[in-house]
Design an enzyme around this catalytic site. Structure first.
Site, PDB file in Angstrom:
ATOM      1  N   ASP A  33      22.693  -9.664  -5.205  1.00  0.00           N
ATOM      2  CA  ASP A  33      21.820 -10.755  -5.644  1.00  0.00           C
ATOM      3  C   ASP A  33      20.346 -10.377  -5.606  1.00  0.00           C
ATOM      4  O   ASP A  33      19.471 -11.202  -5.872  1.00  0.00           O
ATOM      5  CB  ASP A  33      22.050 -12.010  -4.799  1.00  0.00           C
ATOM      6  CG  ASP A  33      21.750 -11.800  -3.319  1.00  0.00           C
ATOM      7  OD1 ASP A  33      21.371 -10.662  -2.939  1.00  0.00           O
ATOM      8  OD2 ASP A  33      21.900 -12.753  -2.537  1.00  0.00           O
ATOM      9  N   GLY A  34      20.051  -9.124  -5.271  1.00  0.00           N
ATOM     10  CA  GLY A  34      18.673  -8.643  -5.271  1.00  0.00           C
ATOM     11  C   GLY A  34      17.993  -8.659  -3.919  1.00  0.00           C
ATOM     12  O   GLY A  34      16.900  -8.103  -3.770  1.00  0.00           O
ATOM     13  N   GLU A  35      18.599  -9.290  -2.925  1.00  0.00           N
ATOM     14  CA  GLU A  35      17.981  -9.341  -1.608  1.00  0.00           C
ATOM     15  C   GLU A  35      17.980  -7.960  -0.950  1.00  0.00           C
ATOM     16  O   GLU A  35      18.874  -7.145  -1.184  1.00  0.00           O
ATOM     17  CB  GLU A  35      18.716 -10.345  -0.717  1.00  0.00           C
ATOM     18  CG  GLU A  35      18.494 -11.784  -1.140  1.00  0.00           C
ATOM     19  CD  GLU A  35      19.135 -12.773  -0.169  1.00  0.00           C
ATOM     20  OE1 GLU A  35      19.833 -12.321   0.768  1.00  0.00           O
ATOM     21  OE2 GLU A  35      18.927 -13.989  -0.357  1.00  0.00           O
ATOM     22  N   ARG A  89      -7.396  -6.942  -2.205  1.00  0.00           N
ATOM     23  CA  ARG A  89      -8.511  -7.254  -3.110  1.00  0.00           C
ATOM     24  C   ARG A  89      -8.559  -8.729  -3.476  1.00  0.00           C
ATOM     25  O   ARG A  89      -9.563  -9.196  -4.009  1.00  0.00           O
ATOM     26  CB  ARG A  89      -8.423  -6.380  -4.364  1.00  0.00           C
ATOM     27  CG  ARG A  89      -8.795  -4.925  -4.105  1.00  0.00           C
ATOM     28  CD  ARG A  89      -8.721  -4.070  -5.346  1.00  0.00           C
ATOM     29  NE  ARG A  89      -7.350  -3.807  -5.743  1.00  0.00           N
ATOM     30  CZ  ARG A  89      -7.003  -3.089  -6.802  1.00  0.00           C
ATOM     31  NH1 ARG A  89      -7.941  -2.591  -7.577  1.00  0.00           N
ATOM     32  NH2 ARG A  89      -5.729  -2.875  -7.067  1.00  0.00           N
ATOM     33  N   GLN A  90      -7.481  -9.450  -3.197  1.00  0.00           N
ATOM     34  CA  GLN A  90      -7.479 -10.895  -3.428  1.00  0.00           C
ATOM     35  C   GLN A  90      -7.910 -11.585  -2.131  1.00  0.00           C
ATOM     36  O   GLN A  90      -7.158 -12.301  -1.490  1.00  0.00           O
ATOM     37  CB  GLN A  90      -6.097 -11.361  -3.872  1.00  0.00           C
ATOM     38  CG  GLN A  90      -5.645 -10.773  -5.195  1.00  0.00           C
ATOM     39  CD  GLN A  90      -4.300 -11.310  -5.651  1.00  0.00           C
ATOM     40  OE1 GLN A  90      -4.002 -12.477  -5.480  1.00  0.00           O
ATOM     41  NE2 GLN A  90      -3.483 -10.428  -6.227  1.00  0.00           N
ATOM     42  N   LYS A 183     -22.183  -0.857 -12.311  1.00  0.00           N
ATOM     43  CA  LYS A 183     -20.938  -1.393 -12.849  1.00  0.00           C
ATOM     44  C   LYS A 183     -21.039  -2.897 -13.030  1.00  0.00           C
ATOM     45  O   LYS A 183     -21.485  -3.617 -12.142  1.00  0.00           O
ATOM     46  CB  LYS A 183     -19.758  -1.064 -11.923  1.00  0.00           C
ATOM     47  CG  LYS A 183     -18.423  -1.589 -12.433  1.00  0.00           C
ATOM     48  CD  LYS A 183     -17.236  -0.962 -11.724  1.00  0.00           C
ATOM     49  CE  LYS A 183     -17.048  -1.444 -10.325  1.00  0.00           C
ATOM     50  NZ  LYS A 183     -15.785  -0.940  -9.726  1.00  0.00           N
ATOM     51  N   ARG A 185     -18.489  -5.994 -14.013  1.00  0.00           N
ATOM     52  CA  ARG A 185     -17.097  -6.388 -14.268  1.00  0.00           C
ATOM     53  C   ARG A 185     -17.083  -7.671 -15.085  1.00  0.00           C
ATOM     54  O   ARG A 185     -17.594  -8.711 -14.666  1.00  0.00           O
ATOM     55  CB  ARG A 185     -16.341  -6.584 -12.949  1.00  0.00           C
ATOM     56  CG  ARG A 185     -14.879  -6.972 -13.156  1.00  0.00           C
ATOM     57  CD  ARG A 185     -14.101  -6.964 -11.840  1.00  0.00           C
ATOM     58  NE  ARG A 185     -13.942  -5.603 -11.326  1.00  0.00           N
ATOM     59  CZ  ARG A 185     -13.018  -4.761 -11.733  1.00  0.00           C
ATOM     60  NH1 ARG A 185     -12.169  -5.118 -12.700  1.00  0.00           N
ATOM     61  NH2 ARG A 185     -12.927  -3.560 -11.206  1.00  0.00           N
ATOM     62  N   ASP A 209     -14.154   6.853  -4.734  1.00  0.00           N
ATOM     63  CA  ASP A 209     -13.922   5.411  -4.616  1.00  0.00           C
ATOM     64  C   ASP A 209     -12.821   5.188  -3.594  1.00  0.00           C
ATOM     65  O   ASP A 209     -12.110   6.127  -3.220  1.00  0.00           O
ATOM     66  CB  ASP A 209     -13.529   4.814  -5.971  1.00  0.00           C
ATOM     67  CG  ASP A 209     -13.903   3.329  -6.078  1.00  0.00           C
ATOM     68  OD1 ASP A 209     -14.371   2.758  -5.071  1.00  0.00           O
ATOM     69  OD2 ASP A 209     -13.727   2.749  -7.165  1.00  0.00           O
TER      70      ASP A 209
END
Length: 283
Positions: A33-35, A89-90, A183, A185, A209
């Protein structure tokens, strides 16, 4: 014992060697089932160091399962190493109704561990989202190690915010100047960069970076360097995400070589953060 997630097998092996600690056997299974199920069938230690680069949503779940598995097996202390922290990054709600995803995953990781280590998170402030002590490890200086002999090098950040990283790599290399691109964005996928003041004609350029994801910013920067008669161009980053066709994009731009660390395990992961992590874990 060092417990490796499927995303961090090389790094966990190197860390076990650095610390002279045993590396636990781990098993991974996906049900019809994907688990997922990540287990540590022969774990036998009081302290577990779970190493998991959370490069995917599945990897986040794997980290939680490994934390729980070692607790179930009797570990009294769990340390979780996130060499690459996905969703970091969120770190803000950028529009109404959006989550602070970095906070959400940090809280989830905190439920199964006593301490967290991360390596060069995109924003150092994400360490504050954890409900347990979180230490950040700086591995940027190690990016100088794989560089060849350079001719009058200039170390360039893609924006002013990454200039400190470029300075760290320059200092570790031992010579050269530091500069950055300007830069702007426009969206999550559209970025405009313009050269800054550095004279690059005839000089080797090292672009630095923390993360190289799609490679578009770096490819554009290399194009600008070519237009200004730079000699060779190298790309260095702590986290070589290199999603999709990023590596091809950089090659087409004319990069000499791409060097990253093993926070994410890629062909370009030419240096290990294991020594820096071992130092932090020994403190």
């Amino acid at each position: 014992m060092i417990v490796s997630a499927s995303t961090s097998q090389s790094l966990a092996s190197s860390l076990a060697a650095e610390l002279d600690e045993p590396l636990a056997a781990t098993e991974y299974e996906r049900f019809p089932d994907g688990e997922l199920c990540a287990s540590v069938p022969e774990f036998d230690a009081d302290r577990a160091i779970v190493v998991c680069a959370t490069t995917t949503s599945d990897a986040h779940l794997e980290a939680l399962q490994l934390q729980d598995a070692v607790r179930e097996a009797g570990a009294s202390e769990v340390v979780t190493v996130l060499p690459y922290m996905g969703y970091a990054r969120q770190d803000s709600a950028f529009a109404a109704g959006q989550p602070v995803s970095a906070r959400a995953v940090a809280r989830a990781i905190s439920t199964g561990t006593d301490r967290v280590l991360t390596v060069n998170p995109h924003e150092a402030s994400v360490s504050e989202f954890f409900d347990v002590p979180c230490d950040t490890v700086d591995a940027a200086g190690q990016l100088a190690a794989p560089l060849p002999a350079l001719d009058d090098p200039v170390f360039l950040a893609p924006d002013a915010g990454a200039r400190e990283l470029a300075t760290t790599v320059r200092d570790a290399y031992g010579e050269g100047s530091v500069d950055h691109f300007e830069k702007t964005r426009h969206s999550a996928t559209e970025v405009e960069i313009e050269p800054h003041a550095a004279d690059v004609a005839g000089r080797d350029a090292v672009l630095v970076d923390d993360i190289v994801a799609t490679g578009s910013t770096m490819a554009t920067a290399i194009s600008h360097l070519r237009e200004r008669d730079a000699a060779r161009a190298f790309v260095t980053c702590v986290h070589p995400v290199l999603a999709g066709t990023a590596r091809t994009r950089l090659a087409r731009a004319g990069v000499e070589a791409v060097h990253g660390t093993d926070t994410i395990e890629r062909a370009e992961s030419t240096v290990s953060v294991a020594p820096a992590l071992a130092d932090a874990l020994s403190e």
